[in-house]
Design a protein around this motif. Structure first.
Motif, mmCIF file in Angstrom:
data_model
loop_
_atom_site.group_PDB
_atom_site.id
_atom_site.type_symbol
_atom_site.label_atom_id
_atom_site.label_comp_id
_atom_site.label_asym_id
_atom_site.label_seq_id
_atom_site.Cartn_x
_atom_site.Cartn_y
_atom_site.Cartn_z
ATOM 1 N N ALA A 76 0.849 -1.182 0.000
ATOM 2 C CA ALA A 76 0.000 0.000 0.000
ATOM 3 C C ALA A 76 0.887 1.235 0.000
ATOM 4 N N ASN A 106 -12.213 -3.403 1.317
ATOM 5 C CA ASN A 106 -12.016 -4.249 2.486
ATOM 6 C C ASN A 106 -11.180 -3.473 3.494
ATOM 7 N N PRO A 107 -11.547 -3.477 4.778
ATOM 8 C CA PRO A 107 -10.711 -2.789 5.772
ATOM 9 C C PRO A 107 -9.293 -3.347 5.864
ATOM 10 N N VAL A 108 -9.124 -4.623 5.522
ATOM 11 C CA VAL A 108 -7.828 -5.286 5.621
ATOM 12 C C VAL A 108 -7.299 -5.545 4.210
ATOM 13 N N ARG A 109 -6.028 -5.240 4.004
ATOM 14 C CA ARG A 109 -5.415 -5.549 2.707
ATOM 15 C C ARG A 109 -5.039 -7.032 2.685
ATOM 16 N N TYR A 121 -7.667 -0.962 -4.737
ATOM 17 C CA TYR A 121 -7.938 -1.598 -3.446
ATOM 18 C C TYR A 121 -8.147 -0.501 -2.419
ATOM 19 N N TYR A 122 -9.338 -0.439 -1.836
ATOM 20 C CA TYR A 122 -9.695 0.639 -0.912
ATOM 21 C C TYR A 122 -9.974 0.079 0.479
ATOM 22 N N GLN A 123 -9.268 0.611 1.463
ATOM 23 C CA GLN A 123 -9.469 0.176 2.841
ATOM 24 C C GLN A 123 -10.531 1.046 3.512
ATOM 25 N N ASN A 160 -3.556 0.009 13.981
ATOM 26 C CA ASN A 160 -2.560 0.774 13.234
ATOM 27 C C ASN A 160 -1.731 1.640 14.183
ATOM 28 N N ASP A 216 -1.701 -2.700 9.433
ATOM 29 C CA ASP A 216 -2.259 -1.729 8.504
ATOM 30 C C ASP A 216 -3.786 -1.838 8.471
ATOM 31 N N LEU A 217 -4.446 -1.038 9.306
ATOM 32 C CA LEU A 217 -5.897 -1.014 9.405
ATOM 33 C C LEU A 217 -6.388 0.428 9.383
ATOM 34 N N PRO A 218 -7.654 0.657 9.052
ATOM 35 C CA PRO A 218 -8.197 2.013 9.151
ATOM 36 C C PRO A 218 -8.248 2.486 10.604
#
Length: 766
Positions: free
Chosen positions: A11, A256-259, A287-289, A688, A726-728
């Motif tokens: 990302a 998805n919140p998770v890659r 790819y959108y978190q 995160n 790596d999370l929102p």
């Protein structure tokens, strides 16, 4: 983040010090994972032959995910998880009478879930002896007689018959028949914890409880939009299909919140070029978190973009003829979406307007679009609206009911969909009463029974006295696990049909049995000869499966034989309920299925081994809408968040539960979450680095988690290590089932009671 940087494996915002994996899904890592499990379980020549025939016509159908089995299979038509599941079942270890003589139930409760199953295959029927605190061998005749006596001694509605997704259609049909002949429809199933949101709500929106796509649609679709689905771990054979789609020009967008690595890039283990000098295939173009629960807002934004495009070029974007002839509710939905403001969409989704417009351009460029989703959409309080909004987006441009398009939930268990098709379910409509009267002369109950949540409520308040489990590990899989585990011993009767020991067996009722069954890989020899079983995939195709391995002992019986044995011992004699004859020849059971469900299973036995399976059809695919209005239903959004009404506070975080790359449901194969770059203990909380600093936490710090819902019950887990990931913002993640105790039984999707495992409000306690 606005898509792929020059290095598609990372990302843009990826912190190099945050754990992550840079290798593609598949590749050498997949082969190493299989090799490790093969070494632990003991590879044999039989195992190699079974893997070679896995998911091929006349072979064994994988007991892992429900992905399709193509008519023209690859040389190796199995994935990492399918191989692990197969080898796990073929384990040479044995949990036999000597094992249970050495270990008390109290001692075994201290074992890890992985070690319980690693003790090996069960070999004889067992009865719990509370005086010795051990399971001891018992004869099949004694087990059936006592189980029958206990069930006859209680009101039918006080018994619950649970089913996991393992048993074939034949055993499942007889199990559903057994319950209704006994006088109840308490038939909860593993789908109650995952895709019941689909079964209940898709039927309202488009008149079918399952997805509309088939495998062929992926050969002609122009774009695929993913929502909340982890293909790399949950259905890796799908990656071959996605690779082919991308290579012919299909554009893939993921929310998805998770890659998840499987939707980022894939190295095909069957491609020598990619495994050596070649580059992996990039899967998602964008790819959108998004934030957990933000799918409704994202889709509202996409719909606004579609409407704007129609305004700019009237008559060229919306499928007006389709909307007018085939749908209802569009005007109200359009009005609500137009009135929805971008700042609110951004706030709830966690994405910018520019990101959503970028994704919308891809949707608008496609003539044929498929919407894929997983439990990231179903396991929310407002999961119904998640699905309603995805249907809206597809219906706007006629993308349901035409080739190369449709809505497609991806089921995670091999026959969970098929079991519902042949009658396992709590509603009368799941098994037609008129057919049961005509075929068997019984009067089936008319009152709907209990699903998983309602059955648990009955266990807590004492209304349920007996729990029979056809496979699965229900105690471990349930929400509110601490409360449920405390109530379980109050049950008068617990019966577990199983291949291996698991946590649920260690919470016995007052009378408790473990009945060892054949696995999918085992040879099933009955009076008329070797028997095949069948299952349904996520695309509504039916396949036959023929086991080839020697059973773990002569005292292990098939799931069908065990169901029939319990039914015969429980029910009054009825010459039209030929349990012995059905056990002797499964063809006769398939004939009954065809008579009960003629539209789906005509000529069942003739088509059983058809390459690629036979399709049982889907009315929505043909634009026959079996809804209340007779048309597909647009649904106006009533909120922009799939989350429930969470308590306020900067310390409240949204919990997402995840499965690792080294597990299947509650089965833990090992402690490597390779595709997320994590390994070791499973007692971790991912967060995160921005949130870690904001909350004053440090990497590796042990914390407790508490549910932030004030319902008079304290739910808490302790000893979880803080792990940067790596999370929102505003959310944390951790493993299922370790974090199930934090999810309240009553915190579920409102129409289906699917637990909100992907959106529970919690607090981190230092």
């Amino acid at each position: 983040m606005t898509g792929f940087p020059p290095d598609p494996g990372r990302a843009v915002s990826q912190d190099p010090d945050t754990p992550h994996d840079t290798d593609p899904a598949g590749g050498w890592g997949s082969l190493k994972g299989v090799a490790r499990v093969a070494g632990e379980t003991g590879v044999s020549a039989v195992a190699a032959r079974i893997l070679g025939s896995l998911n091929k016509p006349g072979g064994v159908m994988c007991s892992s995910c429900a992905w399709a089995k193509p008519a023209k299979p690859n040389t190796f038509e199995f994935c990492e998880n399918g191989a692990k599941a197969t080898l796990w079942e073929l384990d040479r270890n044995r949990a036999d009478a000597a094992f249970f003589a050495r270990h008390s139930v109290t001692e075994l409760r201290d074992w890890h879930d992985h070690d319980l199953e690693k003790s090996g295959r069960l070999t004889e029927p067992l009865r719990y002896d509370p005086g010795l605190d051990r399971y001891a061998p018992v004869s099949w005749d004694t087990a059936f007689a006592e189980i029958g006596r206990e069930l006859r001694g209680m009101s039918p509605e006080r018994a619950v018959f649970y089913a996991s997704g393992h048993a074939g259609l034949e055993a499942s049909y007889l199990y559903a028949l057994f319950a209704r002949a006994m006088g109840h429809q308490n038939l909860p199933q593993s789908s109650n914890m995952c895709h019941e949101t689909t079964s209940v709500n898709l039927e309202t929106f488009i008149g079918t409880p399952v997805g509309t796509c088939t495998l062929d649609d992926f050969e002609t679709c122009d774009t695929i939009f993913f929502f909340g689905q982890n293909t790399g771990s949950n259905s890796p054979r799908f990656l071959h299909v996605l690779k082919a789609a991308v290579q012919r020009g299909c554009r893939i967008v993921t929310f998805n919140p998770v890659r998840e690595r499987g939707l980022i890039e894939f190295a095909d283990p069957q491609s020598p070029g990619q495994m050596t000098l070649g580059k992996p295939t990039r899967i998602s173009e964008k790819y959108y978190q998004l934030r957990p629960g933000g799918d409704i807002a994202v889709i509202a934004g996409l719909m606004k973009c579609v409407l704007e495009a129609e305004d700019a070029a009237p008559g060229t974007v919306l499928d007006h003829a389709f909307i007018a002839a085939e749908t209802t509710g569009f005007a109200e939905t359009e009005k609500t979406v137009r009135a929805t403001l971008w700042p609110e969409i951004e706030r709830h989704s966690g994405l910018t307007e520019a990101m959503i417009r970028e994704a919308a351009e891809i949707y608008l460029s496609a003539d044929r679009a498929i919407g894929i989703y997983g439990m990231g959409m179903t396991q929310h309080v407002n999961g119904w609206l998640n699905l309603g909004m995805l249907c809206n987006l597809l219906l706007m441009r006629g993308n349901i009911g035409k080739p190369g398009a449709g809505i497609s939930p991806v089921r995670g268990h091999s026959n969970v969909q098929g079991q519902r098709t042949v009658g396992i379910g709590e509603k009368s409509k799941h098994m037609p009463a008129d057919k049961l009267r005509a075929l068997f002369g019984i009067e089936p109950p008319s009152r709907d029974g209990l699903n998983a949540v309602h059955a648990c409520e009955g266990i807590l308040d004492g209304r349920v006295e007996a729990l029979v489990s056809l496979g699965g590990n229900l105690v471990r899989a349930l929400p509110d696990r601490v409360r449920m585990e405390a109530a379980w011993p109050n049950l008068r009767l617990t019966v577990h049909v199983a291949t291996k020991l698991n946590r649920s067996h260690l919470v016995p009722g007052q009378v408790s049995y473990i009945l060892p069954c054949l696995g999918r890989t085992d040879r099933d020899l009955q009076a008329s000869g070797p028997q095949a079983v069948s299952m349904e995939d996520t695309f509504s195709h039916i396949y036959g499966s023929l086991g080839r391995a020697e059973p773990p002992s002569e005292d292990v019986r098939s799931e069908l034989a065990i169901v029939a044995g319990m039914a015969k011992a429980t029910l009054r004699e009825n010459p039209r309920l030929d349990w012995d004859g059905w056990t002797a020849n499964y063809d006769r059971v398939r004939d009954l299925i065809a008579q009960t469900f003629p539209d789906d299973f005509a000529d069942f036995n003739t088509r059983l081994m058809q390459p690629g399976g036979f399709y049982r059809g889907n009315p929505a695919r043909d634009r026959t809408w079996k809804t209340e209005s007779g048309k597909a239903q647009f649904t106006a959004p009533t909120t922009l968040s799939a989350l429930g009404e969470a308590p306020e506070g900067d310390d409240v975080m949204t919990l997402i539960t995840l499965r690792s790359n080294d597990q299947f449901n509650t089965t833990i194969y090992g402690f490597s979450d390779r595709l997320r770059g994590l390994s070791g203990g499973r007692e971790i909380v991912m967060i995160n680095r921005r949130e870690l600093v904001r909350l004053g936490l440090s990497e590796g710090q042990k914390v407790a988690l508490e549910t932030a819902i004030a319902d008079g019950v304290t739910r808490r887990v302790e000893g979880f290590a803080v792990t940067p990931y790596d999370l929102p913002d505003g959310c944390i993640a951790g493993y299922y089932p370790e974090l199930n105790p934090l999810v309240p039984l009553g915190y579920h999707e409102k129409n289906s009671q699917t637990p909100a495992y992907k959106g529970t409000p919690v607090r981190i306690v230092v």
